[in-house]
Design an enzyme around this catalytic site. Structure first.
Site, PDB file in Angstrom:
ATOM      1  N   ASP A  16       0.821  -1.217   0.000  1.00 13.04           N
ATOM      2  CA  ASP A  16       0.000   0.000   0.000  1.00 13.04           C
ATOM      3  C   ASP A  16       0.851   1.261   0.000  1.00 13.04           C
ATOM      4  O   ASP A  16       0.616   2.182  -0.802  1.00 13.04           O
ATOM      5  CB  ASP A  16      -0.945   0.002   1.207  1.00 13.04           C
ATOM      6  CG  ASP A  16      -2.076  -1.000   1.043  1.00 13.04           C
ATOM      7  OD1 ASP A  16      -2.108  -1.698   0.012  1.00 13.04           O
ATOM      8  OD2 ASP A  16      -2.916  -1.093   1.952  1.00 13.04           O
ATOM      9  N   ARG A  96       1.191   6.825  17.109  1.00 13.71           N
ATOM     10  CA  ARG A  96       0.981   7.802  16.041  1.00 13.71           C
ATOM     11  C   ARG A  96       1.622   9.168  16.305  1.00 13.71           C
ATOM     12  O   ARG A  96       2.193   9.758  15.383  1.00 13.71           O
ATOM     13  CB  ARG A  96      -0.506   7.963  15.731  1.00 13.71           C
ATOM     14  CG  ARG A  96      -1.212   6.710  15.206  1.00 13.71           C
ATOM     15  CD  ARG A  96      -0.300   5.779  14.502  1.00 13.71           C
ATOM     16  NE  ARG A  96      -0.980   4.683  13.810  1.00 13.71           N
ATOM     17  CZ  ARG A  96      -0.378   3.587  13.412  1.00 13.71           C
ATOM     18  NH1 ARG A  96       0.918   3.420  13.673  1.00 13.71           N
ATOM     19  NH2 ARG A  96      -1.021   2.647  12.756  1.00 13.71           N
ATOM     20  N   ASP A 125      -6.630   6.611  12.580  1.00 12.08           N
ATOM     21  CA  ASP A 125      -5.228   6.984  12.404  1.00 12.08           C
ATOM     22  C   ASP A 125      -5.054   8.254  11.590  1.00 12.08           C
ATOM     23  O   ASP A 125      -4.136   9.035  11.846  1.00 12.08           O
ATOM     24  CB  ASP A 125      -4.447   5.836  11.768  1.00 12.08           C
ATOM     25  CG  ASP A 125      -4.033   4.790  12.783  1.00 12.08           C
ATOM     26  OD1 ASP A 125      -4.067   5.103  13.990  1.00 12.08           O
ATOM     27  OD2 ASP A 125      -3.678   3.675  12.381  1.00 12.08           O
ATOM     28  N   SER A 179      -6.225  -7.073   8.437  1.00  9.16           N
ATOM     29  CA  SER A 179      -5.089  -6.154   8.429  1.00  9.16           C
ATOM     30  C   SER A 179      -4.460  -6.114   9.813  1.00  9.16           C
ATOM     31  O   SER A 179      -5.140  -6.318  10.828  1.00  9.16           O
ATOM     32  CB  SER A 179      -5.524  -4.748   8.011  1.00  9.16           C
ATOM     33  OG  SER A 179      -6.393  -4.189   8.977  1.00  9.16           O
TER      34      SER A 179
END
Length: 406
Positions: A16, A96, A125, A179
């Site tokens: 990705d 993050r 996110d 995922s």
């Protein structure tokens, strides 16, 4: 948004973000700098360098941030005993702000005018990355390809990759069963086979822990030393922050500790189902609470517990660099000044229990609580006046209500 001239991309080296790297070059005609962070996800990162070089990145950053991650982000969070919606230990959320911080710092160093990430338009996110970036660099541009492009299916993504000479491994051509996001604190698995919350997650989803049913039949005991609310040693051996967490992860893996199947309320409004594994963090939290039970005054401990859900929500929603989180952190850190000592933990088939705790800063007084003679440490007659004063308002209410009865 004006087209960026140079973009710093949060780059994993996976399909990705490799597509995003090429897409930025094609769509915007800009330079792309890649940034890959080692947060303890357990993957070899040098292949990411080779891919980025092959695809024409103008600069490549690969950094080991494990110690900074645990020291400056995980530890402050665990001082608060932060848990979102009663269960989630915030493993993805807390990573993050560090990634965003480095994206912004690299953008400054490289003279880039934008950053980019691979978060989807439905998740949390994107919010976390961007709130953190804007808090640190208010004029930065943010490119979020998943909100811009029309590559809305796996088939479309692979077709675009093949058209633009992005290598697609054979195992990436089909739909992934779920995922995964991972770092030293946890793994998070979502999507596909996990989307129906009525169905039990297949055991192959779990990657960091043995099934508790298959864990050793004998418990294991470890002792975790704390200073100012942070773990500093295991079984008397001093370790760095990242070493502590890695060691606790191994204990948790062995005993099947830290599994969580959760339906949570995302900040963007929808509910999602996720499977989380936080083996070391689960042991850490139980040990920290064990030491706090000795060292924190009741009023301070209860206030911390009242504020904790707000603190956890701020982290979950992406407000690590907000003034309100920093204000709460100052209060939390103040509370930890005397939180030191040792917690003895029993690890057994999915459970981490504090079965012993001791501290030089303990507020526990055996002389006051003993059922034996206390040599005058506590005058039990004092309790009568204490009870009557606290009962006064209740008695007055009862008397008034009785007068009003027919």
């Amino acid at each position: 948004m004006e087209k960026p001239k140079k973009v710093v991309l949060a780059y994993s080296g996976g399909l990705d973000t490799s597509i995003i790297l090429k897409w930025l070059m094609v769509e915007y005609g800009c330079e792309v700098v890649t940034f890959t962070a080692d947060l303890g996800q357990g993957e070899e990162l040098e292949p990411a360098r080779k891919k980025a070089e092959m695809m024409g990145a103008s600069a490549i950053y690969i950094e080991d941030l494990r110690e900074e991650f645990v020291r400056d982000f995980v530890m402050p969070m665990f001082r608060a005993n932060a848990v979102y919606e009663g269960q989630y230990l915030l493993g993805t959320s807390i990573a993050r702000p560090l990634i965003s911080k480095r994206l912004v710092e690299i953008a400054r160093a490289e003279g880039a005018d934008a950053i980019a990430h691979g978060a989807t338009g439905k998740g949390n996110d994107q919010v976390r990355f961007e709130l953190s970036a804007y808090a640190l660099e208010p004029g930065i541009k943010v490119v979020a390809p998943w909100r811009e492009w029309d590559l809305t299916s796996r088939t479309r993504l692979i077709e675009w990759a093949e058209q633009h000479q992005v290598q697609v491994p054979k195992d990436k051509r089909g739909e992934a069963p779920f995922s995964v996001d991972a770092n030293l604190l946890h793994t998070s698995s979502e999507g596909k086979v996990l989307e129906d919350p009525a169905q039990e997650a297949p055991d192959y989803v779990y990657q960091r822990t043995v099934n508790p049913e298959d864990a050793p039949d004998q418990p294991e005991y470890i002792e975790i030393g704390f200073e100012k609310g942070d773990p500093v040693s295991i079984n008397g051996a001093a370790m760095s922050p990242a070493e502590i967490l890695a060691a606790l992860n191994e204990y948790g893996r062995k005993h099947g500790i830290g599994r969580l199947d959760l339906v949570e309320g995302r900040y963007v409004g929808m509910k999602s189902r996720g499977i989380y594994e936080t083996p070391g963090g689960t042991i850490w939290l139980a040990a920290h609470r064990g030491i706090e039970s000795l060292c924190l005054d009741r009023g301070a401990a209860h206030l911390k517990d009242e504020l904790m859900p707000k603190y956890a929500e701020l982290i979950y929603n992406g407000y690590w660099f907000s003034p309100e989180r920093e204000m709460l952190q100052a209060l939390i850190d103040k509370s930890q000044e005397h939180v030191r000592g040792t917690a003895r933990m029993k690890l057994y088939k999915g459970q981490a229990s504090c079965v012993g705790r001791w501290s030089e800063a303990s507020l526990y007084s055996e002389a006051h609580v003993t059922f034996e003679e206390d040599a005058g440490a506590y005058d039990q007659k004092d309790a009568e006046g204490f009870i009557k004063l606290n009962a006064l308002r209740l008695r007055l209410l009862a008397m008034r209500n009785r007068r009003g009865q027919p």
